[in-house]
Design an enzyme around this catalytic site. Structure first.
Site, short mmCIF file in Angstrom:
data_model
loop_
_atom_site.label_atom_id
_atom_site.label_comp_id
_atom_site.label_asym_id
_atom_site.label_seq_id
_atom_site.Cartn_x
_atom_site.Cartn_y
_atom_site.Cartn_z
N LYS A 1 5.89 1.69 -3.04
CA LYS A 1 4.98 3.04 -4.05
C LYS A 1 5.36 2.87 -4.81
O LYS A 1 6.36 2.21 -5.87
CB LYS A 1 6.59 4.41 -3.26
CG LYS A 1 6.46 6.22 -3.18
CD LYS A 1 4.84 6.05 -2.33
CE LYS A 1 4.68 7.63 -2.21
NZ LYS A 1 3.83 8.00 -1.34
N GLN B 1 7.43 4.37 4.13
CA GLN B 1 5.84 4.23 3.97
C GLN B 1 5.73 2.09 5.05
O GLN B 1 4.66 2.21 5.88
CB GLN B 1 5.53 3.77 2.44
CG GLN B 1 3.56 3.66 1.89
CD GLN B 1 3.43 4.73 1.90
OE1 GLN B 1 3.59 6.13 1.51
NE2 GLN B 1 1.91 4.74 2.94
N LYS C 1 0.93 -1.47 -0.27
CA LYS C 1 0.21 -0.38 0.05
C LYS C 1 0.67 1.36 -0.02
O LYS C 1 2.03 1.75 0.62
CB LYS C 1 -1.02 0.26 1.35
CG LYS C 1 -2.13 1.28 1.59
CD LYS C 1 -3.23 0.66 0.42
CE LYS C 1 -4.21 2.29 0.38
NZ LYS C 1 -3.46 2.77 -0.64
N LYS D 1 5.40 3.36 7.84
CA LYS D 1 4.60 4.27 8.73
C LYS D 1 3.01 3.33 9.08
O LYS D 1 2.53 3.81 9.36
CB LYS D 1 4.24 5.37 7.15
CG LYS D 1 3.68 6.33 7.27
CD LYS D 1 3.33 6.88 6.11
CE LYS D 1 4.15 7.38 5.53
NZ LYS D 1 4.09 8.80 4.32
N SER E 1 -7.14 5.52 3.89
CA SER E 1 -7.04 4.25 2.54
C SER E 1 -7.52 2.81 2.98
O SER E 1 -7.73 2.29 2.79
CB SER E 1 -5.97 4.51 1.76
OG SER E 1 -5.64 5.98 1.16
N ASP F 1 -0.70 10.59 -4.60
CA ASP F 1 0.87 11.08 -3.95
C ASP F 1 1.26 12.64 -4.48
O ASP F 1 0.10 12.89 -5.43
CB ASP F 1 1.76 10.08 -4.30
CG ASP F 1 3.14 10.97 -3.70
OD1 ASP F 1 2.60 11.08 -2.08
OD2 ASP F 1 4.10 12.15 -3.84
#
Ligand code: NDP
Length: 448
Positions: free
Chosen positions: A129, A114, A93, A117, A381, A169
């Site tokens: 990403k 990410q 994701k 995170k 999301s 993004d």
């Protein structure tokens, strides 16, 4: 069998040898690894499983040609990517970025960040990403649509609701997600929750648009509350004029802060009286036009325009860098401190350089890294994925409450893991808490 302890400098120099020229990726690893090495050295099973080496190598990288025609029928070629970094705790994701600076190194840094995170949100999402080196500035809507369609012609092979669920993004908002989602449906004949950030009428989630910027300010408020302080009456410098910056500015303003700057890639505006909702609405509307510069703000409102400059010289209590990576260097941090700034919360991904980070640490500023502060977007999301799977929609109020709860939990998790004798180190807390979750899942999955 014994496994030697890991030395931070040796690890980083091995990484640099293995991945030559990937400066942005090296920078992101160098920011995180020093906090992880003590944990790995205390856990022989982590060393036996080569956890750090495996964590810094993406599961896979797909790179592909994207060809498209402009409005004059001239053919162009760009390079598209998807970096599927780590799926230990859930499907990949992470967003898609369209910008001329996109390359493998930048996407690896973003995918690596990410991974941590997404772990901090508490939701089952791995890290990924993607994007392309396409520059939409000055391109017509029809050109950008054709680019999105061509991009999805290849990307669709690599994504899926249980595999990888990209989002937006930089330069990829709801409009571009709609075009890519439409192309995915045309190719596959499936209505599947394969992208997030969709429009509300076709599976999108309330609060997704606001979530990242609002989450940044919510985390800031929790950090201030921890010190019996609040945002009320504080002067705030914000960089960027896109999704994250405008929603961070909006919530900061609603909570009594005075936001005095916004910026874009051409310069910044200084509005000493402070932004208002009308001014923010104007910025969103104006910046949605192809190639629009923020300079027009100063012609419309009582503000000054500073071409080619960043806003770090403006006096403030709090700075929120919300534009892009490495936008705040050590000189910028020193200027902020000299003018009274006491807190920096990262809205963008890795907006501070390594030297800037050192200056922040040395001065003892209150600081939160992007992987904690901007996690609200990917959290909502994650809730969009759940809604799509269940074919239901949640109300705006429910999602606003869920976002608040997640940002509170992120604060508390980072505070607990980052508590030291001299206060809370939120950067360390975010690195350690994110790592523990991913590392335990990687360990549980074994190694061949
Ligand atoms: P947008 O495309 O909406 O806005 C980006 C803003 O940054 C624009 O104002 C743009 O100016 C400016 N900008 C871009 N590149 C540069 C540069 N090299 N120098 C100065 N300014 C620049 O993007 P977002 O707001 O979505 O993203 C901003 C940051 O937040 C990125 O780091 C992104 O990865 C991160 N982020 C975003 C999330 C989201 O939900 N959107 C989630 C988590 C992180 P111009 O208009 O002139 O190009």
């Amino acid at each position: 069998m014994t496994h030697r302890t890991i030395d931070c400098d040796d690890f980083l120099s091995d990484l640099a040898k293995r991945t030559p020229g990937e400066d942005a990726f090296h920078q992101s690893v160098a920011e995180i690894i020093p906090d992880l090495i003590p944990i790995v050295n205390e856990n022989p099973e982590y060393r036996e499983f080569a956890l750090l080496e495996r964590l810094t190598e993406p599961d896979r990288i797909v790179s592909f040609r994207v060809d498209w025609r402009d409005d004059d029928n001239v053919a162009h070629v760009n390079r598209g990517y998807r970096v599927q970094f780590n799926s230990a705790i859930g499907p990949y994701k992470g967003g898609l970025r369209f910008h001329p600076t996109v390359n493998q190194s930048v996407l690896k840094f973003l995918g690596f960040e990410q991974t941590f995170k997404n772990a901090l949100t508490g939701l089952p999402m791995g890290g990924g990403k993607g994007g392309a080196d396409f520059d939409p500035a000055g391109r017509s809507a029809a050109e950008i649509m054709r680019f999105c369609q061509s991009f999805m012609q290849e990307l669709h092979r690599h994504i899926g609701p249980d595999i990888d669920i990209p989002a937006g993004d930089i330069n990829v908002g709801a409009r571009e997600i709609g075009w890519m989602f439409g192309e995915y449906r045309r190719i596959t004949n499936q209505f599947a929750g394969v992208l997030t950030g969709k429009g509300l009428s076709f599976g999108g989630s309330e609060m997704r648009t606001e979530a990242t910027g609002y989450g940044v300010v919510q985390l800031l408020c929790h950090m201030l509350a921890e010190r019996d302080d609040s945002i009320d009456g504080k002067t705030i410098v914000v960089s960027g004029a896109g999704n994250v910056a405008t929603f961070a500015a909006e919530l900061a303003m609603c909570k009594g802060g005075r936001v005095v700057t916004l910026s874009d890639s051409r310069g910044f505006i200084h509005d000493a009286a402070g932004l208002t909702q009308d001014k923010i609405d104007w910025v969103r509307q104006h910046k949605s036009k192809p190639g629009a510069s923020l300079e027009a703000y100063a012609d419309t409102f009582d503000a000054t325009w500073h071409a080619g400059k960043t806003p770090w010289d403006v006096a403030c209590d709090i700075a929120l860098p919300c534009a892009t990576q490495n936008e705040l260097d050590a000189d910028g941090v020193k200027a902020l401190i000299a003018n009274g700034c006491a807190a920096i919360v990262e809205g963008a991904n890795m907006p501070t350089t390594r030297a800037a980070q050192a200056a922040i640490r040395e001065a003892g500023l209150l600081f939160a890294p992007g992987k904690a502060a901007n996690a609200g977007g990917v959290a909502v999301s994650g809730l969009e994925i759940s809604q799509n799977r269940q074919r239901r929609t949640q109300s705006r109020d429910d999602l606003a409450d869920a976002l608040q709860d997640i940002m509170q939990t992120i604060h508390d998790t980072c505070a607990e893991a980052g508590r030291t004798t001299s206060g809370i180190d939120y950067a360390k807390g975010a690195n350690v808490a994110g790592f523990r979750k991913v590392a335990d899942a990687m360990y549980a999955a074994g190694v061949a």
